[in-house]
Design an enzyme around this catalytic site. Structure first.
Site, PDB file in Angstrom:
ATOM      1  N   TYR A 114       0.828  -1.254   0.084  1.00  0.00           N
ATOM      2  CA  TYR A 114      -0.239  -0.153  -0.005  1.00  0.00           C
ATOM      3  C   TYR A 114       0.969   1.208   0.129  1.00  0.00           C
ATOM      4  O   TYR A 114       0.537   2.173  -0.490  1.00  0.00           O
ATOM      5  CB  TYR A 114      -0.878  -0.074   1.122  1.00  0.00           C
ATOM      6  N   LYS A 156       3.038 -15.243   3.318  1.00  0.00           N
ATOM      7  CA  LYS A 156       3.162 -16.219   2.038  1.00  0.00           C
ATOM      8  C   LYS A 156       4.610 -16.249   1.902  1.00  0.00           C
ATOM      9  O   LYS A 156       5.424 -15.862   0.921  1.00  0.00           O
ATOM     10  CB  LYS A 156       2.522 -15.308   0.845  1.00  0.00           C
ATOM     11  N   ASP A 180      -2.922 -18.110   1.452  1.00  0.00           N
ATOM     12  CA  ASP A 180      -4.030 -18.988   0.574  1.00  0.00           C
ATOM     13  C   ASP A 180      -4.838 -20.068   1.467  1.00  0.00           C
ATOM     14  O   ASP A 180      -6.043 -20.267   1.229  1.00  0.00           O
ATOM     15  CB  ASP A 180      -3.217 -19.548  -0.696  1.00  0.00           C
ATOM     16  N   ASP A 232      -6.571  -6.921   4.705  1.00  0.00           N
ATOM     17  CA  ASP A 232      -7.539  -6.402   4.002  1.00  0.00           C
ATOM     18  C   ASP A 232      -8.536  -7.277   3.366  1.00  0.00           C
ATOM     19  O   ASP A 232      -9.839  -7.301   3.675  1.00  0.00           O
ATOM     20  CB  ASP A 232      -6.971  -5.476   3.008  1.00  0.00           C
ATOM     21  N   ASP A 256     -12.382  -8.986   4.823  1.00  0.00           N
ATOM     22  CA  ASP A 256     -13.780  -9.014   3.909  1.00  0.00           C
ATOM     23  C   ASP A 256     -14.227 -10.387   3.857  1.00  0.00           C
ATOM     24  O   ASP A 256     -15.377 -10.286   4.228  1.00  0.00           O
ATOM     25  CB  ASP A 256     -13.454  -8.452   2.579  1.00  0.00           C
TER      26      ASP A 256
END
Ligand code: GGG
Length: 353
Positions: A143, A190, A222, A246, A250
């Site tokens: 970001y 990851k 994942d 983020d 959700d």
């Protein structure tokens, strides 16, 4: 009895509608507990661009710094989604606010109210007992790294960067929380592919040595995405990087029944900012149907974390619980069994709470 100054920053779209309800609930708490809450408001996002050309005007930032807490709504506008060349965007205001206020820890409780067990598309027997506390790192990662275009604009890049101290401080916040809960922490990365994730894992492993009573597991992002809906009760505290947090929160909102149920606290070096995790939702803006419970629950987090008002915060959460037990729903958490007269709009739901 306390005197507190709260900045209301509704932002865009349904941010305006739900924040107005969150403020009403804060007023009710002030009256009930004889506190004095004073308010001011400030612009951010598209509405700020329209008024000043700047998604986070200096005046807004100054007001945030000088407040005891910020109740924030959302930023965003569809016109930018269809204009990839726009140089000034509402989300820049959000990122600047986080960076300037040093809000490195975004705490997102995934709280499933028992009454909403049937509201999710995930089977109730899988969901029962789910209670997860996400710590999303908020001021680093892809970001905030360098971004741009090369090769005459035909190649785009966003650089992900983390420094050791950035991972350490969010990890400590998450471990501290894990100690007060089920003493279980899952660090999500990851590390089989990304260098930032290998640093992340190395740092978390070192911080873990300071918390021998907390059981730590490491998951790839994942695999976490799959486990969240397959076996959500296996998680307690989850700590992860900005982008992964983020996306995963959700997804995790479906455990709580709707995006409209999830509150968040962004904390760090100065004033804390409290906001629903949902965005500006222009498809329902102005219709009076947005779920205000995430804003109300954000107000509860504000009372607890920024003001140390645990009882007041519990009072708000219990009021939400009672209203749901009484069968009231907004559209997003209603189902085919909800009687029409129990499906409320934004303001009416706020009044019930
Ligand atoms: N209330 C949250 C909000 O406004 N979200 C819109 C958004 O642009 N979110 C990006 C992010 O949270 O990083």
């Amino acid at each position: 009895m306390a005197n507190k100054h709260i900045l209301i920053v509704p932002g865009d779209g349904i941010g305006q509608e739900v924040t107005a309800v969150g403020k009403k609930v804060l007023n009710k708490i002030a009256a009930k507990y004889s506190h004095t809450f004073t308010y001011d408001d400030a612009l951010i996002g598209h509405i700020a661009i329209e008024a000043t050309g700047n998604p986070l005007p200096d005046e807004s930032l100054e007001k945030m710094r000088n407040s005891d807490a910020v109740l924030f709504g959302a930023v965003g506008h569809p016109k930018y989604d269809n204009d990839p060349s726009a140089k000034v965007r509402p989300e820049q205001g959000l990122l600047k606010m986080r960076k300037e206020l040093g809000l490195y820890a975004n705490i997102r409780p995934i709280k499933l109210f028992d009454e909403l067990l049937g509201a999710s598309s995930i089977k109730p027997e899988i969901l029962k007992g789910a209670d997860i506390l996400f710590f999303r790192e908020l001021t680093g990662d892809i970001y905030f790294g360098e971004k741009g275009r090369k090769n005459n604009g035909d190649t785009a890049f966003d650089v992900a960067e983390y420094s050791r101290y950035e991972v350490e401080r969010i990890a400590r916040k998450a471990f501290d929380a894990a100690k007060t809960r089920r003493k279980k922490l899952c660090s999500v990365d990851k590390a089989n592919v990304l260098e930032t994730s290998r640093l992340w894992r190395d740092v978390v492993q070192k911080v873990a040595l300071e918390y021998p009573d907390v059981a730590v597991e490491y998951q790839f992002v994942d695999s976490t995405a799959m486990l969240l809906i397959k076996d959500p009760t296996r998680f307690d505290v989850v700590v992860t990087a900005n982008l992964f947090g983020d996306i995963l929160t959700d997804e995790a909102s479906q455990i709580a029944g709707s995006m409209g149920m999830l509150a968040s606290a962004s904390i760090g070096d100065g004033t804390g900012v409290y906001e629903p995790i949902h965005g500006s939702a222009h498809d329902i803006t102005g219709k009076g149907v947005a779920n205000p419970l995430a804003s109300i629950l954000s107000a509860a987090l504000l009372l607890d974390i920024s003001f140390g008002m645990k009882e007041e915060s519990e009072t708000v959460i219990n009021a939400v619980d009672k209203v749901l037990k009484a069968g009231y729903r907004t559209r997003d958490i209603a189902d085919s069994t909800t009687p029409a007269d129990k499906i409320l709009g934004t303001e009416r739901m706020g009044e019930e709470v």
